[in-house]
Design a protein around this motif. Structure first.
Motif, mmCIF file in Angstrom:
data_model
loop_
_atom_site.group_PDB
_atom_site.id
_atom_site.type_symbol
_atom_site.label_atom_id
_atom_site.label_comp_id
_atom_site.label_asym_id
_atom_site.label_seq_id
_atom_site.Cartn_x
_atom_site.Cartn_y
_atom_site.Cartn_z
ATOM 1 N N LEU A 1 -4.554 5.586 -6.149
ATOM 2 C CA LEU A 1 -4.701 4.240 -6.633
ATOM 3 C C LEU A 1 -5.289 2.967 -5.787
ATOM 4 N N SER A 2 -3.626 3.176 -4.817
ATOM 5 C CA SER A 2 -3.433 2.299 -3.512
ATOM 6 C C SER A 2 -5.219 2.757 -2.793
ATOM 7 N N ALA A 3 -5.253 4.124 -2.414
ATOM 8 C CA ALA A 3 -6.510 3.960 -1.613
ATOM 9 C C ALA A 3 -7.946 3.670 -1.991
ATOM 10 N N GLN A 4 -7.909 3.712 -3.190
ATOM 11 C CA GLN A 4 -9.067 3.560 -4.323
ATOM 12 C C GLN A 4 -9.054 1.880 -4.744
ATOM 13 N N VAL A 5 -7.714 1.161 -4.658
ATOM 14 C CA VAL A 5 -8.188 -0.263 -5.191
ATOM 15 C C VAL A 5 -8.425 -0.973 -2.955
ATOM 16 N N ALA A 6 -7.947 -0.120 -2.035
ATOM 17 C CA ALA A 6 -8.528 -1.157 -1.358
ATOM 18 C C ALA A 6 -9.689 -1.016 -0.292
ATOM 19 N N ASP A 7 -10.386 0.289 -0.448
ATOM 20 C CA ASP A 7 -11.622 0.501 -0.635
ATOM 21 C C ASP A 7 -12.719 -0.228 -1.282
ATOM 22 N N ASN B 1 7.625 -0.516 1.348
ATOM 23 C CA ASN B 1 9.025 -0.026 2.381
ATOM 24 C C ASN B 1 9.509 -1.171 2.091
ATOM 25 N N VAL B 2 10.649 -0.232 1.794
ATOM 26 C CA VAL B 2 11.871 -0.272 1.529
ATOM 27 C C VAL B 2 12.546 -1.726 2.478
ATOM 28 N N ARG B 3 12.382 -1.013 3.366
ATOM 29 C CA ARG B 3 12.950 -2.017 4.164
ATOM 30 C C ARG B 3 12.732 -3.350 4.452
ATOM 31 N N ILE B 4 10.946 -3.306 3.579
ATOM 32 C CA ILE B 4 10.705 -5.205 3.821
ATOM 33 C C ILE B 4 11.302 -5.999 2.778
ATOM 34 N N TYR C 1 0.640 -1.038 -0.021
ATOM 35 C CA TYR C 1 -0.277 0.104 0.024
ATOM 36 C C TYR C 1 0.951 1.207 -0.373
ATOM 37 N N ASP C 2 0.735 2.339 -1.077
ATOM 38 C CA ASP C 2 1.072 3.128 -0.974
ATOM 39 C C ASP C 2 0.057 4.500 -0.574
ATOM 40 N N LYS C 3 0.544 5.717 0.851
ATOM 41 C CA LYS C 3 0.118 6.246 0.443
ATOM 42 C C LYS C 3 -0.384 7.869 -0.054
ATOM 43 N N GLY D 1 7.523 -1.189 8.044
ATOM 44 C CA GLY D 1 7.041 -2.744 7.911
ATOM 45 C C GLY D 1 6.836 -3.732 8.950
ATOM 46 N N ALA D 2 7.890 -3.959 9.664
ATOM 47 C CA ALA D 2 8.437 -4.004 10.979
ATOM 48 C C ALA D 2 7.031 -3.770 12.070
ATOM 49 N N LYS D 3 6.589 -2.972 11.903
ATOM 50 C CA LYS D 3 5.493 -2.760 12.846
ATOM 51 C C LYS D 3 3.799 -2.755 12.188
#
Length: 260
Positions: free
Chosen positions: A194-200, A218-221, A188-190, A240-242
């Protein structure tokens, strides 16, 4: 006896964060003093690599369990994460479908092996291949529930109906105990509308079947597997960890409520 909390992480579409979710959710559950086993059922073996099992060190694997009758107790090994164990994959697993495709009980090879295992686990996660093949059917036969990672992109719902139909067929034909724990939105990219639309859209179609937790891009993931670690240990403070810790807590709450 197969643990009641045996979950198959499944989606026939590749690149949705399936293996990433399997690794990091398993690690996050282990942080909650759970004894966790991750079974790598994908011939690509990315979950095994991501938890530090070298490709030249997989003489005892899911392939040998399915085709040679190797005991799971003999194949399981600890990881660097306290409380987290793995049954690694092997490249020859790609040929397992041909080797056992006509055998009696071919969809029960994994569940039979799990029934015979004596090592006790609170949670078992099965990382499935990105296809609805015999390996996935073995996972669905052994599992008590499924988790579906779904990428926040335009074609998110494409193929999901087919997957859910397959789950219903598995429930009707080979595993009446199989349930859907939930769909987890990934990548998910806030910053992206488009991410918000897909999630909805996904929540509108599936309602409470969708986990509240959303896994961010998330780059760490993305970096963690190259260091053979889950993101929870690679960068414990990262977003990502959180997120995976929140998902683990949500699953623990859901399973605790089922006991009541």
């Amino acid at each position: 006896m197969i643990p009641k909390r045996t979950m198959a992480v499944v989606n026939q579409k590749g690149g949705v964060g399936k293996t990433t979710t399997a690794i990091n959710l398993a690690a996050a559950l282990a942080e909650h003093e759970q004894r966790v086993l991750l079974i790598d059922m994908d011939p690509q073996g990315n979950a095994s690599t991501g938890l530090g099992v070298r490709r030249d060190d997989r003489e005892q694997s899911t392939y040998h369990v399915l085709t040679d009758g190797l005991s799971i107790d003999d194949a399981v090994r600890p990881t660097r994460v306290r409380g987290l164990y793995i049954l690694p994959s092997h490249p020859d697993l790609a040929a397992a479908e041909l080797e056992i495709g006509t055998a009696d009980g071919r969809t029960r090879r994994l569940s039979d092996a799990m029934e015979a295992a004596t090592a006790g686990f609170d949670y078992v996660l099965i990382d499935c291949p990105p296809s609805l093949n015999l390996l996935t059917l073995n996972a669905l036969t052994a599992a008590r529930s499924i988790i579906v990672p779904l990428q926040c992109e335009f074609f998110a719902l494409e193929g999901l109906s087919q997957l859910l139909k397959t789950v219903e067929m598995a429930k009707a034909g080979i595993n009446p105990k199989l349930a859907i724990d939930g769909v987890v939105l990934t990548m998910y990219d806030k910053r992206n509308r488009l991410s918000a639309q897909v999630a909805d859209d996904v929540r509108r179609h599936l309602g409470r079947a969708v986990f509240e937790t959303v896994i961010p891009r998330n780059v760490r993931i993305a970096e963690a597997p190259s260091f053979a670690e889950p993101v929870t240990t690679y960068d414990s403070a990262s977003q990502g960890a959180k997120a995976y810790r929140r998902l683990a807590r949500e699953i623990l709450r859901k399973h605790a409520q089922r006991k009541k």
